[in-house]
Design a protein around this motif. Structure first.
Motif, PDB file in Angstrom:
ATOM      1  N   LEU A  38      32.324   6.549  -9.712  1.00  0.00           N
ATOM      2  CA  LEU A  38      32.944   7.051 -10.933  1.00  0.00           C
ATOM      3  C   LEU A  38      31.944   7.965 -11.635  1.00  0.00           C
ATOM      4  O   LEU A  38      30.953   7.499 -12.200  1.00  0.00           O
ATOM      5  N   GLY A  39      32.184   9.267 -11.580  1.00  0.00           N
ATOM      6  CA  GLY A  39      31.283  10.240 -12.180  1.00  0.00           C
ATOM      7  C   GLY A  39      30.612  11.094 -11.130  1.00  0.00           C
ATOM      8  O   GLY A  39      29.979  10.569 -10.211  1.00  0.00           O
ATOM      9  N   GLY A  40      30.731  12.422 -11.280  1.00  0.00           N
ATOM     10  CA  GLY A  40      30.189  13.335 -10.290  1.00  0.00           C
ATOM     11  C   GLY A  40      28.974  14.103 -10.759  1.00  0.00           C
ATOM     12  O   GLY A  40      28.686  15.182 -10.228  1.00  0.00           O
ATOM     13  N   GLY A  41      28.251  13.562 -11.736  1.00  0.00           N
ATOM     14  CA  GLY A  41      27.014  14.185 -12.187  1.00  0.00           C
ATOM     15  C   GLY A  41      25.858  13.863 -11.260  1.00  0.00           C
ATOM     16  O   GLY A  41      26.052  13.464 -10.104  1.00  0.00           O
ATOM     17  N   LEU A  42      24.644  13.995 -11.778  1.00  0.00           N
ATOM     18  CA  LEU A  42      23.466  13.778 -10.937  1.00  0.00           C
ATOM     19  C   LEU A  42      23.430  12.365 -10.372  1.00  0.00           C
ATOM     20  O   LEU A  42      23.212  12.170  -9.171  1.00  0.00           O
ATOM     21  N   SER A  43      23.650  11.351 -11.214  1.00  0.00           N
ATOM     22  CA  SER A  43      23.592   9.973 -10.734  1.00  0.00           C
ATOM     23  C   SER A  43      24.670   9.708  -9.696  1.00  0.00           C
ATOM     24  O   SER A  43      24.425   9.040  -8.676  1.00  0.00           O
ATOM     25  N   GLY A  44      25.876  10.228  -9.944  1.00  0.00           N
ATOM     26  CA  GLY A  44      26.965   9.984  -9.011  1.00  0.00           C
ATOM     27  C   GLY A  44      26.740  10.613  -7.654  1.00  0.00           C
ATOM     28  O   GLY A  44      26.982   9.990  -6.607  1.00  0.00           O
ATOM     29  N   THR A  45      26.250  11.846  -7.638  1.00  0.00           N
ATOM     30  CA  THR A  45      26.025  12.505  -6.350  1.00  0.00           C
ATOM     31  C   THR A  45      24.827  11.903  -5.610  1.00  0.00           C
ATOM     32  O   THR A  45      24.817  11.842  -4.379  1.00  0.00           O
ATOM     33  N   LEU A  46      23.825  11.438  -6.368  1.00  0.00           N
ATOM     34  CA  LEU A  46      22.714  10.739  -5.716  1.00  0.00           C
ATOM     35  C   LEU A  46      23.173   9.404  -5.132  1.00  0.00           C
ATOM     36  O   LEU A  46      22.722   8.996  -4.059  1.00  0.00           O
ATOM     37  N   ALA A  47      24.072   8.716  -5.830  1.00  0.00           N
ATOM     38  CA  ALA A  47      24.626   7.470  -5.291  1.00  0.00           C
ATOM     39  C   ALA A  47      25.391   7.747  -4.003  1.00  0.00           C
ATOM     40  O   ALA A  47      25.317   6.972  -3.039  1.00  0.00           O
ATOM     41  N   ALA A  48      26.125   8.863  -3.957  1.00  0.00           N
ATOM     42  CA  ALA A  48      26.840   9.233  -2.737  1.00  0.00           C
ATOM     43  C   ALA A  48      25.868   9.468  -1.593  1.00  0.00           C
ATOM     44  O   ALA A  48      26.090   9.030  -0.454  1.00  0.00           O
ATOM     45  N   ALA A  49      24.766  10.170  -1.884  1.00  0.00           N
ATOM     46  CA  ALA A  49      23.754  10.408  -0.847  1.00  0.00           C
ATOM     47  C   ALA A  49      23.154   9.105  -0.347  1.00  0.00           C
ATOM     48  O   ALA A  49      22.856   8.955   0.845  1.00  0.00           O
ATOM     49  N   ALA A  50      22.970   8.151  -1.266  1.00  0.00           N
ATOM     50  CA  ALA A  50      22.375   6.871  -0.896  1.00  0.00           C
ATOM     51  C   ALA A  50      23.290   6.044  -0.004  1.00  0.00           C
ATOM     52  O   ALA A  50      22.829   5.359   0.922  1.00  0.00           O
ATOM     53  N   LEU A  51      24.586   6.096  -0.250  1.00  0.00           N
ATOM     54  CA  LEU A  51      25.516   5.161   0.392  1.00  0.00           C
ATOM     55  C   LEU A  51      26.306   5.766   1.547  1.00  0.00           C
ATOM     56  O   LEU A  51      26.846   5.026   2.375  1.00  0.00           O
ATOM     57  N   ALA A  52      26.396   7.087   1.610  1.00  0.00           N
ATOM     58  CA  ALA A  52      27.209   7.715   2.654  1.00  0.00           C
ATOM     59  C   ALA A  52      26.821   7.291   4.067  1.00  0.00           C
ATOM     60  O   ALA A  52      27.695   7.031   4.904  1.00  0.00           O
ATOM     61  N   PRO A  53      25.521   7.193   4.396  1.00  0.00           N
ATOM     62  CA  PRO A  53      25.181   6.815   5.779  1.00  0.00           C
ATOM     63  C   PRO A  53      25.571   5.391   6.146  1.00  0.00           C
ATOM     64  O   PRO A  53      25.571   5.048   7.341  1.00  0.00           O
ATOM     65  N   TYR A  54      25.893   4.569   5.172  1.00  0.00           N
ATOM     66  CA  TYR A  54      26.128   3.139   5.428  1.00  0.00           C
ATOM     67  C   TYR A  54      27.532   2.711   5.020  1.00  0.00           C
ATOM     68  O   TYR A  54      27.775   1.542   4.760  1.00  0.00           O
ATOM     69  N   SER A  55      28.457   3.670   4.956  1.00  0.00           N
ATOM     70  CA  SER A  55      29.831   3.353   4.562  1.00  0.00           C
ATOM     71  C   SER A  55      30.805   4.125   5.436  1.00  0.00           C
ATOM     72  O   SER A  55      30.431   5.062   6.155  1.00  0.00           O
ATOM     73  N   ASP A  56      32.072   3.743   5.350  1.00  0.00           N
ATOM     74  CA  ASP A  56      33.127   4.460   6.067  1.00  0.00           C
ATOM     75  C   ASP A  56      33.607   5.673   5.284  1.00  0.00           C
ATOM     76  O   ASP A  56      34.402   6.453   5.793  1.00  0.00           O
ATOM     77  N   GLY A  57      33.156   5.813   4.085  1.00  0.00           N
ATOM     78  CA  GLY A  57      33.540   6.965   3.276  1.00  0.00           C
ATOM     79  C   GLY A  57      33.183   6.745   1.823  1.00  0.00           C
ATOM     80  O   GLY A  57      33.160   5.605   1.340  1.00  0.00           O
ATOM     81  N   VAL A  58      32.877   7.833   1.131  1.00  0.00           N
ATOM     82  CA  VAL A  58      32.520   7.782  -0.282  1.00  0.00           C
ATOM     83  C   VAL A  58      33.419   8.755  -1.033  1.00  0.00           C
ATOM     84  O   VAL A  58      33.453   9.954  -0.721  1.00  0.00           O
ATOM     85  N   ASP A  59      34.160   8.241  -2.018  1.00  0.00           N
ATOM     86  CA  ASP A  59      34.979   9.080  -2.883  1.00  0.00           C
ATOM     87  C   ASP A  59      34.316   9.164  -4.254  1.00  0.00           C
ATOM     88  O   ASP A  59      33.986   8.136  -4.864  1.00  0.00           O
ATOM     89  N   ILE A  60      34.130  10.395  -4.742  1.00  0.00           N
ATOM     90  CA  ILE A  60      33.566  10.629  -6.072  1.00  0.00           C
ATOM     91  C   ILE A  60      34.677  11.099  -6.984  1.00  0.00           C
ATOM     92  O   ILE A  60      35.358  12.086  -6.694  1.00  0.00           O
ATOM     93  N   VAL A  61      34.860  10.397  -8.085  1.00  0.00           N
ATOM     94  CA  VAL A  61      35.889  10.751  -9.064  1.00  0.00           C
ATOM     95  C   VAL A  61      35.210  11.424 -10.253  1.00  0.00           C
ATOM     96  O   VAL A  61      34.328  10.842 -10.879  1.00  0.00           O
ATOM     97  N   GLU A  62      35.618  12.657 -10.564  1.00  0.00           N
ATOM     98  CA  GLU A  62      34.999  13.420 -11.640  1.00  0.00           C
ATOM     99  C   GLU A  62      36.072  14.084 -12.502  1.00  0.00           C
ATOM    100  O   GLU A  62      36.978  14.738 -11.986  1.00  0.00           O
TER     101      GLU A  62
END
Length: 471
Positions: free
Chosen positions: A14-38
């Motif tokens: 939830l949130g596509g700012g700096l924290s949200g996109t960094l969270a996506a980078a952190a979790l993408a390799p270990y998930s089936d998919g990451v959706d960012i809501v902005e």
């Protein structure tokens, strides 16, 4: 279990700012998919966007944060520098008046910072994060409530721009919506207890303005007059950051009872009232490029999500720990929190029982270090609201003040303080024997009578053409 291959899960951020996109980078390799809501549209160039008012102010990305981002998204540093950001060595690349006096600049590089506009910093991170496999951005939508029970969050309800609502299920929901996060209310709606909070509010207001630099910014230092909480009355300070485009980003700040205003005629005048008029003297030599922008939402607020017993939910960045921007640690703490999230996800199933609490504690460790740096200073101002300094806090503050004074002429201490300030190490380094001995010994040289300026920097103040930089 550590050492096993974790199963893969769906992530909703939830949130596509700096924290949200960094969270996506952190979790993408270990998930089936990451959706960012902005909620807002995110530009594909380094330009201003809605929903990020703090981008109009100076931002320092310390080396601890820059290194964390580079580890999450290799190549980001190259993008920043290629787009005009500056890598500034520390302490020699900063002209700084600390509460203990002017720092010398004869020391070797200990750390560094990235100096750039916030829009540029976010753009590079966003570009690289959205290029990762499995990461999708849903813009023009916002979360309205969480789904789940009092023991597990299972997703969120998303409202689109046309007013329609959609259920998005996930094994892990990451709140990265920032200072205005409504997650405490959403969790209460699931039956969870109130999220414990700690608040320290010095009433800091920021006034910022861009200037056309009167000199090539490629080798220009950061100019910094620090706030001194030991002085009676409101505190004030300011910074000139060389950023892309041959510009200076100038931010001035004052605590409750002494805040700057948006009046353009008062901007340089406020800088002249600080502990040194150096910033005002430089502003007299350059041309403003826009209006004065003021922000007052600067309260230190720490939400203790790690105390809740709920799976499937994690908060990152300002959603969990919002810091007074005066000390410049928000981006770096969020980046280090995302790296800690990545490290945990590499060894544990994101959707497993207990993962969220472990992740929140891991995220909280670098945030706690930045929190202490901010509130130790802010709590000392006489009109601060919230937690007041304890006896132990006052003793620690006296020791840190001794270190700050000693650092003006002792590399052992300035190196230790720089490592802590840039979030490369924790505060424990300040208790190492050689640092303690240096503090006991005290300053080794008399204090500087004024700022340690190069001939090129002095030439700007005198209104003369600056000498060509030496290589």
């Amino acid at each position: 279990m550590a050492g096993t291959t974790p199963s893969r899960s769906r992530v909703l951020i939830l949130g596509g700012g700096l924290s949200g996109t960094l969270a996506a980078a952190a979790l993408a390799p270990y998930s089936d998919g990451v959706d960012i809501v902005e909620r807002h549209a995110l530009p594909d160039t380094p330009r201003a966007r809605r929903g990020l008012p703090q981008a109009r102010h100076a931002h320092m990305l310390w080396s601890g944060g820059a290194d964390a981002i580079e580890s999450l998204l290799p190549g980001t540093m190259e993008m920043w520098l290629g787009a005009g950001a500056h890598r500034i060595p520390l302490p020699n690349g900063m002209v700084s008046l600390s509460p203990g006096g002017w720092y010398r600049r004869c020391w070797p590089e200990a750390q560094y910072l990235i100096s750039a506009g916030r829009d540029l910093v976010d753009w590079a991170v966003r570009t690289r994060a959205l290029a990762l496999p499995g990461v999708r951005l849903l813009s023009g939508a916002e979360p309205v409530r969480l789904l789940g029970t009092r023991t597990r969050v299972t997703g969120a309800v998303i409202r689109h721009r046309d007013g329609t609502e959609e259920v998005r299920e996930a094994d892990l929901v990451v709140d990265a919506t920032g200072r205005s996060s409504r997650a405490p209310n959403w969790l209460a709606g699931l039956g969870l207890p109130a999220v414990p909070e700690t608040v320290v509010d010095a009433g800091v207001a920021y006034a910022s303005r861009r200037y056309k630099a009167p000199v090539d910014t490629a080798c220009w230092p950061v100019i910094n007059v620090q706030v001194d909480s030991r002085l009676a009355g409101p505190g004030s300070g300011g910074t000139i950051l060389p950023i892309e485009g041959g510009e200076w980003m100038v931010s001035l700040a004052g605590t409750r009872g002494g805040q700057p205003t948006s009046a353009q005629s008062r901007f340089t005048a406020f800088a002249r009232t600080m502990r040194s008029p150096l910033i005002a003297e430089f502003l007299d030599r350059c041309e403003p490029l826009g209006p004065v922008i003021v922000t007052r939402n600067t309260t230190n607020r720490r939400r203790h999500y790690e105390r809740l017993r709920v799976d499937g939910f994690v908060a990152l960045g300002d959603s969990a720990t919002a810091l007074d921007p005066l000390y410049g640690h928000g981006m770096s703490a969020a980046a280090q929190g995302a790296r800690a999230l990545r490290d945990l996800a590499s060894n544990r199933d994101i959707g497993s029982k207990g993962f969220a609490r472990r992740a929140q504690r891991a995220i909280g460790r670098p945030a706690a270090a930045a929190w202490l740096l901010a509130v130790t200073q802010d709590a000392a101002f006489p009109r601060t609201i919230g937690k007041r300094p304890t006896f132990a806090d006052r003793v620690a503050a006296r020791y840190v003040n001794r270190l700050i004074t000693t650092a003006c002429s002792d590399f052992t201490v300035v190196e230790a303080l720089t490592d802590v300030m840039t979030l490369q190490t924790g505060g424990a380094v300040l208790a190492r024997p050689r640092v303690v001995l240096a503090a006991i010994r005290g300053p080794r040289l008399p204090p500087l009578a004024g700022p340690d300026l190069t001939p090129a920097e002095q030439a700007v103040l005198l209104g003369r053409p600056a000498p060509a930089p030496t290589t």
